[in-house]
Write a protein that holds these residues in place. Structure first.
Motif, mmCIF file in Angstrom:
data_model
loop_
_atom_site.group_PDB
_atom_site.id
_atom_site.type_symbol
_atom_site.label_atom_id
_atom_site.label_comp_id
_atom_site.label_asym_id
_atom_site.label_seq_id
_atom_site.Cartn_x
_atom_site.Cartn_y
_atom_site.Cartn_z
ATOM 1 N N MET A 162 0.833 -1.201 0.000
ATOM 2 C CA MET A 162 0.000 0.000 0.000
ATOM 3 C C MET A 162 0.873 1.257 0.000
ATOM 4 O O MET A 162 1.867 1.349 0.709
ATOM 5 C CB MET A 162 -0.916 -0.021 1.221
ATOM 6 C CG MET A 162 -1.970 1.057 1.246
ATOM 7 S SD MET A 162 -3.174 0.728 2.571
ATOM 8 C CE MET A 162 -4.159 -0.565 1.806
ATOM 9 N N ASN A 163 0.479 2.236 -0.822
ATOM 10 C CA ASN A 163 1.248 3.474 -0.961
ATOM 11 C C ASN A 163 0.651 4.598 -0.112
ATOM 12 O O ASN A 163 -0.543 4.604 0.194
ATOM 13 C CB ASN A 163 1.285 3.912 -2.427
ATOM 14 C CG ASN A 163 1.998 2.917 -3.315
ATOM 15 O OD1 ASN A 163 3.101 2.483 -3.009
ATOM 16 N ND2 ASN A 163 1.365 2.542 -4.420
ATOM 17 N N PHE A 164 1.492 5.550 0.245
ATOM 18 C CA PHE A 164 1.046 6.704 1.023
ATOM 19 C C PHE A 164 1.902 7.915 0.713
ATOM 20 O O PHE A 164 2.948 7.819 0.065
ATOM 21 C CB PHE A 164 1.072 6.395 2.530
ATOM 22 C CG PHE A 164 2.418 5.948 3.050
ATOM 23 C CD1 PHE A 164 3.387 6.873 3.423
ATOM 24 C CD2 PHE A 164 2.709 4.596 3.188
ATOM 25 C CE1 PHE A 164 4.617 6.469 3.912
ATOM 26 C CE2 PHE A 164 3.932 4.170 3.679
ATOM 27 C CZ PHE A 164 4.894 5.109 4.046
ATOM 28 N N LYS A 165 1.432 9.075 1.185
ATOM 29 C CA LYS A 165 2.149 10.340 1.022
ATOM 30 C C LYS A 165 2.580 10.852 2.400
ATOM 31 O O LYS A 165 1.896 10.618 3.394
ATOM 32 C CB LYS A 165 1.265 11.387 0.339
ATOM 33 C CG LYS A 165 0.747 10.997 -1.030
ATOM 34 C CD LYS A 165 -0.155 12.081 -1.591
ATOM 35 C CE LYS A 165 -0.737 11.695 -2.944
ATOM 36 N NZ LYS A 165 -1.714 10.594 -2.832
ATOM 37 N N LEU A 166 3.691 11.569 2.433
ATOM 38 C CA LEU A 166 4.162 12.249 3.638
ATOM 39 C C LEU A 166 3.991 13.750 3.426
ATOM 40 O O LEU A 166 4.380 14.277 2.378
ATOM 41 C CB LEU A 166 5.629 11.925 3.903
ATOM 42 C CG LEU A 166 5.944 10.449 4.154
ATOM 43 C CD1 LEU A 166 7.448 10.243 4.258
ATOM 44 C CD2 LEU A 166 5.247 9.952 5.416
ATOM 45 N N LEU A 167 3.403 14.426 4.408
ATOM 46 C CA LEU A 167 3.084 15.841 4.246
ATOM 47 C C LEU A 167 3.584 16.675 5.421
ATOM 48 O O LEU A 167 3.592 16.210 6.566
ATOM 49 C CB LEU A 167 1.570 16.047 4.109
ATOM 50 C CG LEU A 167 0.841 15.325 2.988
ATOM 51 C CD1 LEU A 167 0.214 14.036 3.505
ATOM 52 C CD2 LEU A 167 -0.241 16.231 2.393
ATOM 53 N N GLU A 168 3.988 17.895 5.109
ATOM 54 C CA GLU A 168 4.221 18.940 6.106
ATOM 55 C C GLU A 168 3.228 20.047 5.789
ATOM 56 O O GLU A 168 3.361 20.712 4.760
ATOM 57 C CB GLU A 168 5.656 19.447 6.047
ATOM 58 C CG GLU A 168 6.682 18.419 6.512
ATOM 59 C CD GLU A 168 8.092 18.947 6.465
ATOM 60 O OE1 GLU A 168 8.315 20.024 5.865
ATOM 61 O OE2 GLU A 168 8.990 18.286 7.017
ATOM 62 N N VAL A 169 2.223 20.198 6.639
ATOM 63 C CA VAL A 169 1.074 21.077 6.383
ATOM 64 C C VAL A 169 0.398 20.573 5.100
ATOM 65 O O VAL A 169 -0.063 19.457 5.054
ATOM 66 C CB VAL A 169 1.476 22.565 6.311
ATOM 67 C CG1 VAL A 169 0.233 23.443 6.319
ATOM 68 C CG2 VAL A 169 2.393 22.940 7.482
ATOM 69 N N LEU A 170 0.403 21.339 4.017
ATOM 70 C CA LEU A 170 -0.224 20.903 2.771
ATOM 71 C C LEU A 170 0.791 20.471 1.726
ATOM 72 O O LEU A 170 0.430 20.088 0.607
ATOM 73 C CB LEU A 170 -1.089 22.033 2.191
ATOM 74 C CG LEU A 170 -2.255 22.496 3.069
ATOM 75 C CD1 LEU A 170 -2.985 23.658 2.400
ATOM 76 C CD2 LEU A 170 -3.222 21.345 3.340
ATOM 77 N N GLN A 171 2.065 20.512 2.064
ATOM 78 C CA GLN A 171 3.132 20.195 1.119
ATOM 79 C C GLN A 171 3.470 18.706 1.168
ATOM 80 O O GLN A 171 3.801 18.160 2.227
ATOM 81 C CB GLN A 171 4.392 21.011 1.447
ATOM 82 C CG GLN A 171 5.560 20.751 0.526
ATOM 83 C CD GLN A 171 6.811 21.511 0.964
ATOM 84 O OE1 GLN A 171 6.842 22.119 2.036
ATOM 85 N NE2 GLN A 171 7.831 21.483 0.126
ATOM 86 N N ILE A 172 3.393 18.032 0.033
ATOM 87 C CA ILE A 172 3.783 16.626 -0.056
ATOM 88 C C ILE A 172 5.303 16.577 -0.190
ATOM 89 O O ILE A 172 5.864 16.976 -1.216
ATOM 90 C CB ILE A 172 3.116 15.928 -1.251
ATOM 91 C CG1 ILE A 172 1.589 15.962 -1.110
ATOM 92 C CG2 ILE A 172 3.595 14.480 -1.367
ATOM 93 C CD1 ILE A 172 0.844 15.431 -2.325
ATOM 94 N N ILE A 173 5.974 16.092 0.850
ATOM 95 C CA ILE A 173 7.442 16.102 0.850
ATOM 96 C C ILE A 173 8.039 14.717 0.582
ATOM 97 O O ILE A 173 9.255 14.576 0.458
ATOM 98 C CB ILE A 173 7.976 16.684 2.183
ATOM 99 C CG1 ILE A 173 7.408 15.936 3.402
ATOM 100 C CG2 ILE A 173 7.633 18.171 2.280
ATOM 101 C CD1 ILE A 173 8.245 14.821 3.906
ATOM 102 N N GLY A 174 7.172 13.700 0.472
ATOM 103 C CA GLY A 174 7.694 12.370 0.208
ATOM 104 C C GLY A 174 6.584 11.366 0.000
ATOM 105 O O GLY A 174 5.394 11.661 0.157
ATOM 106 N N THR A 175 6.988 10.176 -0.389
ATOM 107 C CA THR A 175 6.045 9.084 -0.593
ATOM 108 C C THR A 175 6.596 7.825 0.076
ATOM 109 O O THR A 175 7.767 7.762 0.437
ATOM 110 C CB THR A 175 5.831 8.808 -2.098
ATOM 111 O OG1 THR A 175 7.102 8.520 -2.707
ATOM 112 C CG2 THR A 175 5.194 9.993 -2.783
ATOM 113 N N GLY A 176 5.744 6.833 0.215
ATOM 114 C CA GLY A 176 6.178 5.602 0.854
ATOM 115 C C GLY A 176 5.353 4.411 0.415
ATOM 116 O O GLY A 176 4.281 4.568 -0.188
ATOM 117 N N LYS A 177 5.866 3.225 0.717
ATOM 118 C CA LYS A 177 5.161 1.980 0.424
ATOM 119 C C LYS A 177 5.400 1.003 1.564
ATOM 120 O O LYS A 177 6.547 0.810 1.997
ATOM 121 C CB LYS A 177 5.650 1.376 -0.893
ATOM 122 C CG LYS A 177 4.951 0.081 -1.274
ATOM 123 C CD LYS A 177 5.381 -0.416 -2.646
ATOM 124 C CE LYS A 177 6.799 -0.919 -2.643
ATOM 125 N NZ LYS A 177 7.188 -1.530 -3.931
#
Length: 219
Positions: free
Chosen positions: A192-207
């Motif tokens: 399963m994939n996901f996003k990493l965020l700081e406030v509204l900024q997507i700073i990374g992704t993950g699995k």
């Protein structure tokens, strides 16, 4: 010796070589650690170099194991081998090594076998030109996490495996704890994939590569 023990020893040797190479304060430094000390690097530069060495050693040992398994070539030759211990017990034959090699060199089995986190994931931090952070983050980093199946965000604590710092553009495996365990109960699965965020900024992704907290596993 079992097949897994054989592979585990390769991984331990990789870790030993990496540690010896960066043991720059020892009185009995190796040639490599002496050369690294002569570079007079600061802590951040040393961490970057160590990460490069780690990737190189991972690729080298993993390729050798797959070569012995018949799944990759060694030099210009690709063939399988039967491996025996000193008591003539069969350790492996064609196809036995690849699964364990992946677990140790790509899923960090040794470091995570006793983990109490929620799941293990492969993280990618975006570069600044891609909309990511300008600076590195340290292990024990916290930000928001959002899975791709809905818009719910939760706080996520990340302990990086084999690294103290992660820089924009890097990939790293991490132990992850999420705050909203109850919300995600029975909803997660490997891959399963996901996003990493700081406030509204997507700073990374993950699995997700391994789920430790069984209550989170999708039914």
């Amino acid at each position: 010796m079992s097949t897994e023990e054989f592979v585990k020893n390769f991984y331990l040797q990789k870790q030993n070589l990496l540690n010896l190479s960066f043991d720059i304060d020892s009185q009995n430094r190796s040639v490599v650690s002496s050369k690294i000390k002569d570079l007079n690097l600061n802590e951040i530069e040393t961490e970057k170099l160590k990460k490069i060495f780690s990737h190189l050693l991972n690729d080298t040992f993993y390729t050798i194991l797959l070569g012995l398994d018949g799944s990759a070539s060694i030099g210009n030759s690709q063939e399988s081998f039967k491996i025996y211990d000193e008591e003539n017990n069969l350790i492996s034959e064609s196809g036995d090594l690849e699964g364990y090699a992946y677990e140790y060199f790509h899923e960090n089995k040794l470091e995570t076998k006793n983990s109490k986190c929620d799941f293990i994931a492969e993280i990618h931090l975006k570069k600044e030109i891609e909309g990511g952070r300008k600076n590195y983050v340290m292990s024990d980093y916290r930000c928001q996490l959002m899975f791709n199946f809905d818009n719910y965000q939760t706080s996520a604590r990340q302990i990086f495996i084999g690294a103290n710092y992660v820089f924009p553009g890097d990939n790293v495996n991490a132990e992850i704890d999420i705050l909203s365990k109850e919300y995600f109960r029975g909803k997660l699965k490997v891959g399963m994939n996901f996003k990493l965020l700081e406030v509204l900024q997507i700073i990374g992704t993950g699995k997700i590569i391994k789920i430790v907290n069984e209550e989170l596993i999708s039914n």
